[in-house]
Design an enzyme around this catalytic site. Structure first.
Site, PDB file in Angstrom:
ATOM      1  N   ALA A  55       0.803  -1.216   0.000  1.00 48.02           N
ATOM      2  CA  ALA A  55       0.000   0.000   0.000  1.00 48.02           C
ATOM      3  C   ALA A  55       0.835   1.263   0.000  1.00 48.02           C
ATOM      4  O   ALA A  55       0.346   2.330  -0.389  1.00 48.02           O
ATOM      5  CB  ALA A  55      -0.936  -0.004   1.207  1.00 48.02           C
ATOM      6  N   SER A 109       4.530   1.123  -0.887  1.00 46.62           N
ATOM      7  CA  SER A 109       5.661   0.995  -1.805  1.00 46.62           C
ATOM      8  C   SER A 109       5.552  -0.304  -2.582  1.00 46.62           C
ATOM      9  O   SER A 109       4.841  -1.226  -2.187  1.00 46.62           O
ATOM     10  CB  SER A 109       6.994   1.036  -1.050  1.00 46.62           C
ATOM     11  OG  SER A 109       7.159  -0.126  -0.248  1.00 46.62           O
ATOM     12  N   HIS A 114      -2.778 -12.307  -3.513  1.00 46.40           N
ATOM     13  CA  HIS A 114      -3.013 -11.421  -2.388  1.00 46.40           C
ATOM     14  C   HIS A 114      -1.757 -11.485  -1.528  1.00 46.40           C
ATOM     15  O   HIS A 114      -1.329 -12.572  -1.126  1.00 46.40           O
ATOM     16  CB  HIS A 114      -4.231 -11.852  -1.581  1.00 46.40           C
ATOM     17  CG  HIS A 114      -4.546 -10.936  -0.445  1.00 46.40           C
ATOM     18  ND1 HIS A 114      -5.333 -11.312   0.620  1.00 46.40           N
ATOM     19  CD2 HIS A 114      -4.162  -9.665  -0.198  1.00 46.40           C
ATOM     20  CE1 HIS A 114      -5.433 -10.302   1.470  1.00 46.40           C
ATOM     21  NE2 HIS A 114      -4.721  -9.291   0.996  1.00 46.40           N
ATOM     22  N   ASP A 115      -1.157 -10.329  -1.236  1.00 45.69           N
ATOM     23  CA  ASP A 115       0.134 -10.351  -0.556  1.00 45.69           C
ATOM     24  C   ASP A 115       0.089 -11.082   0.769  1.00 45.69           C
ATOM     25  O   ASP A 115       1.076 -11.700   1.194  1.00 45.69           O
ATOM     26  CB  ASP A 115       0.709  -8.940  -0.395  1.00 45.69           C
ATOM     27  CG  ASP A 115      -0.246  -7.939   0.229  1.00 45.69           C
ATOM     28  OD1 ASP A 115      -1.314  -8.342   0.735  1.00 45.69           O
ATOM     29  OD2 ASP A 115       0.074  -6.730   0.203  1.00 45.69           O
ATOM     30  N   THR A 116      -1.071 -11.079   1.443  1.00 45.47           N
ATOM     31  CA  THR A 116      -1.164 -11.834   2.697  1.00 45.47           C
ATOM     32  C   THR A 116      -1.113 -13.330   2.447  1.00 45.47           C
ATOM     33  O   THR A 116      -0.543 -14.087   3.238  1.00 45.47           O
ATOM     34  CB  THR A 116      -2.447 -11.465   3.457  1.00 45.47           C
ATOM     35  OG1 THR A 116      -2.510 -10.048   3.610  1.00 45.47           O
ATOM     36  CG2 THR A 116      -2.459 -12.107   4.833  1.00 45.47           C
ATOM     37  N   THR A 130       1.108  -1.969   6.784  1.00 46.25           N
ATOM     38  CA  THR A 130       0.051  -0.970   6.876  1.00 46.25           C
ATOM     39  C   THR A 130      -1.135  -1.536   7.639  1.00 46.25           C
ATOM     40  O   THR A 130      -1.764  -0.852   8.446  1.00 46.25           O
ATOM     41  CB  THR A 130      -0.380  -0.537   5.465  1.00 46.25           C
ATOM     42  OG1 THR A 130       0.748   0.021   4.795  1.00 46.25           O
ATOM     43  CG2 THR A 130      -1.489   0.495   5.529  1.00 46.25           C
ATOM     44  N   ASN A 142      -8.683  -8.473  10.143  1.00 41.65           N
ATOM     45  CA  ASN A 142      -7.941  -7.289   9.719  1.00 41.65           C
ATOM     46  C   ASN A 142      -7.900  -6.283  10.858  1.00 41.65           C
ATOM     47  O   ASN A 142      -8.935  -5.925  11.433  1.00 41.65           O
ATOM     48  CB  ASN A 142      -8.616  -6.630   8.512  1.00 41.65           C
ATOM     49  CG  ASN A 142      -8.379  -7.378   7.223  1.00 41.65           C
ATOM     50  OD1 ASN A 142      -7.488  -7.041   6.466  1.00 41.65           O
ATOM     51  ND2 ASN A 142      -9.179  -8.408   6.976  1.00 41.65           N
ATOM     52  N   GLY A 150       6.839  -6.103   7.476  1.00 44.66           N
ATOM     53  CA  GLY A 150       7.623  -4.941   7.891  1.00 44.66           C
ATOM     54  C   GLY A 150       7.667  -4.715   9.381  1.00 44.66           C
ATOM     55  O   GLY A 150       8.624  -4.129   9.898  1.00 44.66           O
TER      56      GLY A 150
END
Length: 530
Positions: free
Chosen positions: A15, A17, A241-243, A264, A301, A432
């Site tokens: 979201a 980068s 989906h990145d997750t 994020t 979430n 991150g």
């Protein structure tokens, strides 16, 4: 299993980068090298917040060119993962009709009410198992009904599928990301046609479903020319989906683990073999997103480090406006944290570690924190409404955010275990947030469980692993993939410390505040995050 070394390019768009990362895979060896990183900066045009999708695509091309220049050895394949729910609409000739709208745009504000008139929240959850969030794709599509773009659309491509289409010319809809649309039945792992019919959504807009590991086409000649890559170069469907990719990247060695994919957002939950579609699960606002190898990502979430990112943005803006040279101890919730509007995040976290613990906590699922801007003021307002001390400095606000996230992590993991009947003995933090050592320690303290932090680039690693398996470079199921991660990636373990009963008291205090908000605010069907 191949004995030679293979190289895979993971396109990983977050979201804030994007990056193209090259993964090198050989027997008992897995390394990553970042080829290119670029910003993801949404743009507001005529009151609507859009993703700058053309800039992102150019960043992908630049990243693939950097990957080609990095090594004389050819890439084996490319995989793409991004955030969920958003999409682009294509005309019959394949051209993009409009820049994709950002999920934080308020256009869906009234959509949940419209959807509920056609399909109750209970029926929608029983059919799809997806957590209510006001920006889910179903709400975006209902809010777009009657617009010229949707009326003219021939195809709808979710963001990773759109990037893949531009690279290959072959449309498809990858399943793990499709499951976040609230239009997939998690039991059949196919489209929930009755839901779409009830809401007037045309499922023929979506290309056929793909699964992680499926072929997604080969790079078009113009892409090869621009990037300097050699032909033919396949694109492989991964957990787009990145997750989904990040959960593949959890280096668990036993099945009794919970995960928190941090960034994020914080996505906290369990990996299951089957969805949990009970009314209790719906009321707890858990989602059943589909994962790799037939798994279910049973998670909640949570607002995540977005809250801290927005606080830092506010402090930097205020510092730049006033020319303040204050430090992280500056006065006021919007005080400067740097000498020229630049926040020293390391110093801020050090100061937060010394701040009074659990002095004030807020609900990290409160929809008041979804929108950008003025985050310190909104946190202060939440503390004021619940009769708690208002943070006076950036350090106190930061400690409030991190304590609140740790409590939200604890609640999500406890609820997931209770609702699924599973036992959790270890918590894995990936993404991150592993660099935020204070958050990792606070999560261990709040949960009363050991936390294993790492890897930071879990989504890219999961992306690479699925590609590598599809190419025959490695073999095995998720346990074997995770074993390779555990043996090759740097990890750090945090043990619970301090007085666990203090977290119990803070959780009870926060729970009372949530009950008060639910009684005075919208009903549970309107609440975007629990």
């Amino acid at each position: 299993m191949s004995t030679k070394e293979h190289r895979f390019a993971a396109v990983d768009l977050g979201a804030s980068s994007g990056r193209v990362i090259v993964g090198e895979v050989a027997p008992e060896r897995l390394t990553l090298h970042e080829a290119h990183r670029f910003p993801n900066q949404p743009t507001r045009v005529l009151g609507t917040l859009h993703w700058n999708i053309m800039s992102l695509y150019q960043g992908v091309l630049n990243g693939l060119k950097a990957a080609a220049n990095r090594t004389p050895h050819p890439l084996t394949s490319i995989g793409i993962d991004t955030w969920a729910v958003d999409y682009g609409l294509l005309a019959a000739d394949g051209t993009l009709l409009a820049n994709p709208v950002h999920y934080r745009d308020p256009r869906t504000t009234n959509a949940p009410e419209k959807v509920a008139k056609a399909l109750s929240p209970q029926a929608l959850y029983a059919a799809t198992g997806i957590q209510h969030l006001p920006f889910n794709t179903v709400y975006q599509l209902v809010s777009a009904q009657g617009t010229p773009a949707l009326a003219a659309a021939h195809r709808l491509l979710l963001i990773p599928d759109l990037i893949s289409y531009w690279l290959t010319g072959e449309p498809g809809t990858e399943l793990t990301n499709a499951s976040t649309t609230q239009l997939i039945d998690p039991r059949t792992r196919d489209w929930a046609t009755p839901v779409a019919q009830a809401l007037g959504i045309d499922l023929t807009l979506f290309p056929p479903l793909r699964h992680p590991g499926d072929a997604a086409g080969t790079l078009r000649q113009e892409v090869l020319t621009e990037t300097g890559l050699t032909t033919p170069l396949p694109v492989t469907a991964v957990g787009s989906h990145d997750t989904a990719s990040a959960v593949v990247g959890v280096p668990a060695t036993t099945p009794d683990f919970a995960y928190i994919a941090t960034g994020t957002w914080s996505l906290a939950g369990l990996e299951l073999d089957a969805p949990v579609l009970t009314e209790a699960s719906r009321a707890a606002n858990f989602t059943n997103e589909l994962g790799v190898d037939g798994t279910v990502r049973y998670l909640r979430n949570i607002m995540g480090l977005w809250m801290l990112q927005e606080c830092v943005r506010a402090w930097e803006t205020e510092g730049a406006r006033t020319g303040s040279t204050g430090s992280t101890g500056g006065t006021g919730s919007t005080g400067s944290t740097g000498s020229t509007g630049s926040t020293n995040l390391t110093a801020l976290l050090q100061a937060a570690a010394q701040a009074t613990p659990l002095r004030s906590v807020v609900d990290a699922g409160d929809p008041a924190f979804i929108a950008p801007h003025h985050m310190p003021d909104r946190i202060a307002d939440a503390c004021r409404r619940t009769g708690q001390p208002v943070p006076r400095t950036p350090a106190e606000t930061t400690r409030c955010v991190l304590d609140s996230l740790a409590l939200a992590h604890r609640r999500a993991i406890d609820d997931a275990a209770r609702l699924s009947g599973r036992t959790v003995r270890t918590v894995h933090i990936v993404g991150g947030g592993v660099h935020n050592t204070l958050l990792c320690q606070l999560t261990a303290d709040a949960c009363g469980l050991p936390v294993i932090a790492g890897p930071a680039e879990a989504a890219a690693l999961g992306n690479v692993l699925v590609q590598a398996r599809a190419a025959g470079a490695i073999t095995g199921g998720l346990p074997e993939l995770r074993s390779l991660l555990h043996s090759t990636q740097p990890l750090r373990q945090y043990e619970p410390t301090g007085d666990h009963s203090a977290w119990d008291r803070a959780a009870a205090r926060l729970g009372a505040a949530q009950v008060t908000r639910a009684a005075t605010g919208p009903g549970d069907e309107e609440e975007p995050c629990a």
